[in-house]
Design an enzyme around this catalytic site. Structure first.
Site, short mmCIF file in Angstrom:
data_model
loop_
_atom_site.label_atom_id
_atom_site.label_comp_id
_atom_site.label_asym_id
_atom_site.label_seq_id
_atom_site.Cartn_x
_atom_site.Cartn_y
_atom_site.Cartn_z
N GLU A 88 9.16 42.41 87.16
CA GLU A 88 8.79 43.63 87.90
C GLU A 88 9.45 43.66 89.28
OE1 GLU A 88 6.81 41.97 85.94
OE2 GLU A 88 5.39 43.30 84.93
N GLU A 101 1.13 40.33 80.30
CA GLU A 101 -0.18 40.88 80.66
C GLU A 101 -1.06 41.03 79.42
OE1 GLU A 101 -0.13 43.75 84.19
OE2 GLU A 101 1.69 44.28 83.09
C1 1HE Z 1 14.02 47.56 75.82
C2 1HE Z 1 13.26 46.65 76.57
C3 1HE Z 1 12.31 47.20 77.49
C4 1HE Z 1 14.60 45.53 75.32
N1 1HE Z 1 12.20 48.53 77.56
N2 1HE Z 1 13.87 48.88 75.93
N3 1HE Z 1 10.86 44.21 80.80
C5 1HE Z 1 12.06 43.71 81.09
O1 1HE Z 1 12.59 43.87 82.16
C6 1HE Z 1 12.74 42.95 79.97
C7 1HE Z 1 13.99 43.68 79.55
N4 1HE Z 1 14.54 43.14 78.32
C8 1HE Z 1 15.35 42.05 78.30
O2 1HE Z 1 15.53 41.34 79.26
C9 1HE Z 1 16.01 41.74 76.98
O3 1HE Z 1 16.04 42.92 76.21
C10 1HE Z 1 15.29 40.62 76.16
C11 1HE Z 1 15.52 39.28 76.86
C12 1HE Z 1 13.81 40.88 75.99
C13 1HE Z 1 15.90 40.56 74.75
O4 1HE Z 1 17.31 40.41 74.83
P1 1HE Z 1 18.20 40.66 73.51
O5 1HE Z 1 19.61 40.33 73.88
O6 1HE Z 1 17.59 39.94 72.36
O7 1HE Z 1 18.04 42.22 73.17
P2 1HE Z 1 18.66 43.50 73.91
O8 1HE Z 1 20.01 43.82 73.34
O9 1HE Z 1 18.60 43.34 75.39
O10 1HE Z 1 17.60 44.63 73.52
C14 1HE Z 1 17.54 45.17 72.23
C15 1HE Z 1 17.11 46.61 72.37
O11 1HE Z 1 15.79 46.65 72.92
C16 1HE Z 1 17.98 47.39 73.33
O12 1HE Z 1 17.99 48.74 72.91
P3 1HE Z 1 19.26 49.35 72.10
O13 1HE Z 1 18.85 50.76 71.79
O14 1HE Z 1 20.42 49.22 73.04
O15 1HE Z 1 19.41 48.49 70.88
C17 1HE Z 1 17.21 47.30 74.64
O16 1HE Z 1 17.49 48.38 75.52
C18 1HE Z 1 15.79 47.40 74.12
N5 1HE Z 1 14.83 46.83 75.07
N6 1HE Z 1 13.64 45.40 76.26
C19 1HE Z 1 12.97 49.34 76.80
N7 1HE Z 1 11.51 46.42 78.22
C20 1HE Z 1 2.86 48.56 83.28
S1 1HE Z 1 3.48 47.30 84.21
C21 1HE Z 1 4.45 46.29 83.21
C22 1HE Z 1 5.86 46.24 83.76
C23 1HE Z 1 6.78 45.47 82.89
O17 1HE Z 1 6.50 45.12 81.78
S2 1HE Z 1 8.26 45.12 83.62
C24 1HE Z 1 9.13 44.20 82.43
C25 1HE Z 1 10.10 45.04 81.68
#
Ligand code: 1HE
Length: 268
Positions: free
Chosen positions: A141, A121
């Site tokens: 989402e 976005e």
């Molecule tokens: C996060 C987030 C997040 C990572 N919020 N903490 N977005 C999503 O549904 C995408 C979710 N994220 C993923 O699918 C993956 O993290 C990635 C593909 C982006 C990256 O994977 P990777 O293997 O490189 O990293 P990871 O181990 O998954 O993440 C590293 C850290 O970032 C980890 O935290 P840690 O404390 O365990 O190290 C994750 O929890 C954190 N992290 N993505 C919070 N999104 C207003 S409307 C808009 C609505 C949306 O945007 S919905 C989409 C949400």
């Protein structure tokens, strides 16, 4: 980049890495450990950054520090939010992303890795998007039980069409960079690791345009394109008249007639 870079003195609050490169402000989302997930602090810094652009900035490049542009909404902040807070939050995002879309100067997004949810976005609010092959686009989402809230339902269909966005949200379809480029997510596709360099190269060109032309392209063109044709044609005539009567236009046209400027050739 020929110009030396310098960290912007206000540095705001650390969730953005901001550099001044001559007329180009380079704004990096700076939460790589969280894949540049968009928490309230980061959105507030972005808002402040775009609200306080100094007069000498002629173009902004927006990118993500680390391997990803942005993993979208910080989901850890979502769990405690009630409906009213959700509304306030979405409208906060709208204000900030509007600051990008209606920025005084063009904004170029350099995309790599995850460009997910709110990250997509945000990228859609920029005026030019450049992707490298690692970039991929998704709207999880649907899988998370939520809806886009950062203007995605307004901006993304204008780039890729409602049907493609519906498919992404309903099925979780992920578009890789090359397909994304063909379908209108981005205007440029570079080699691996090339998005930021290409964005900076484009930014130098954009920054060299007459400010009034850039203003017309950013502010008038999108309105004209959405207006009814008669209103649009009138707005176009008015904008054209203002632009061509500017002294910068006259000087640039004189330079062309005097054979002082480059000709328009393929590959430019
Ligand atoms: C996060 C987030 C997040 C990572 N919020 N903490 N977005 C999503 O549904 C995408 C979710 N994220 C993923 O699918 C993956 O993290 C990635 C593909 C982006 C990256 O994977 P990777 O293997 O490189 O990293 P990871 O181990 O998954 O993440 C590293 C850290 O970032 C980890 O935290 P840690 O404390 O365990 O190290 C994750 O929890 C954190 N992290 N993505 C919070 N999104 C207003 S409307 C808009 C609505 C949306 O945007 S919905 C989409 C949400």
């Amino acid at each position: 980049m020929a110009n030396a870079s310098a960290v912007r003195p206000d540095g705001i609050g650390g969730l953005l890495a901001i550099e001044v490169r001559g007329p180009v402000l380079v704004v990096g989302l700076n939460r790589p450990a969280k894949r540049n997930a968009l928490n309230d602090g980061l959105i507030a810094e972005l808002d402040a950054c775009f609200a306080t652009l100094s007069a000498d900035v002629r173009c902004v490049v927006l990118h993500g520090i680390g391997d990803h542009f942005s993993a979208g909404l910080d989901l850890s902040e979502l769990s405690e939010r009630d409906a009213t807070e959700g509304l306030v939050h979405s409208q906060m995002w709208h204000r900030t992303f509007d600051r990008i879309q209606y920025c005084r100067v063009p904004v170029i997004a350099a995309l790599r890795g995850a460009v997910i949810g709110g990250g997509l976005e945000m990228a859609c609010a920029a005026h030019i998007r450049v992707a490298e092959p690692s970039a991929y686009f998704a709207l999880p989402e649907g899988q998370r039980g939520i809806f886009v809230g950062g203007g995605g339902s307004v901006r993304l269909p204008r780039l890729i069409g409602v049907a493609r966005m519906m498919d992404m949200m309903l099925t979780g379809r992920v578009y890789p960079a090359a397909e994304g480029s063909a379908y209108g997510f981005t205007q440029y596709l570079t080699g691996e690791g090339g998005a930021l360099a290409k964005a900076l190269e484009l930014a130098e060109k954009v920054a060299a345009n007459a400010p009034l032309t850039n203003f017309a392209v950013l502010q008038a063109l999108p309105m004209i394109a959405e207006a009814n044709p008669q209103t649009g044609l009138l707005m176009e005539s008015l904008m054209a008249t203002v632009a061509q009567s500017d002294k910068e236009a006259k000087a640039r046209i004189r330079d062309f007639l005097d054979r002082k400027t480059a000709k328009v050739r393929p590959g430019a």
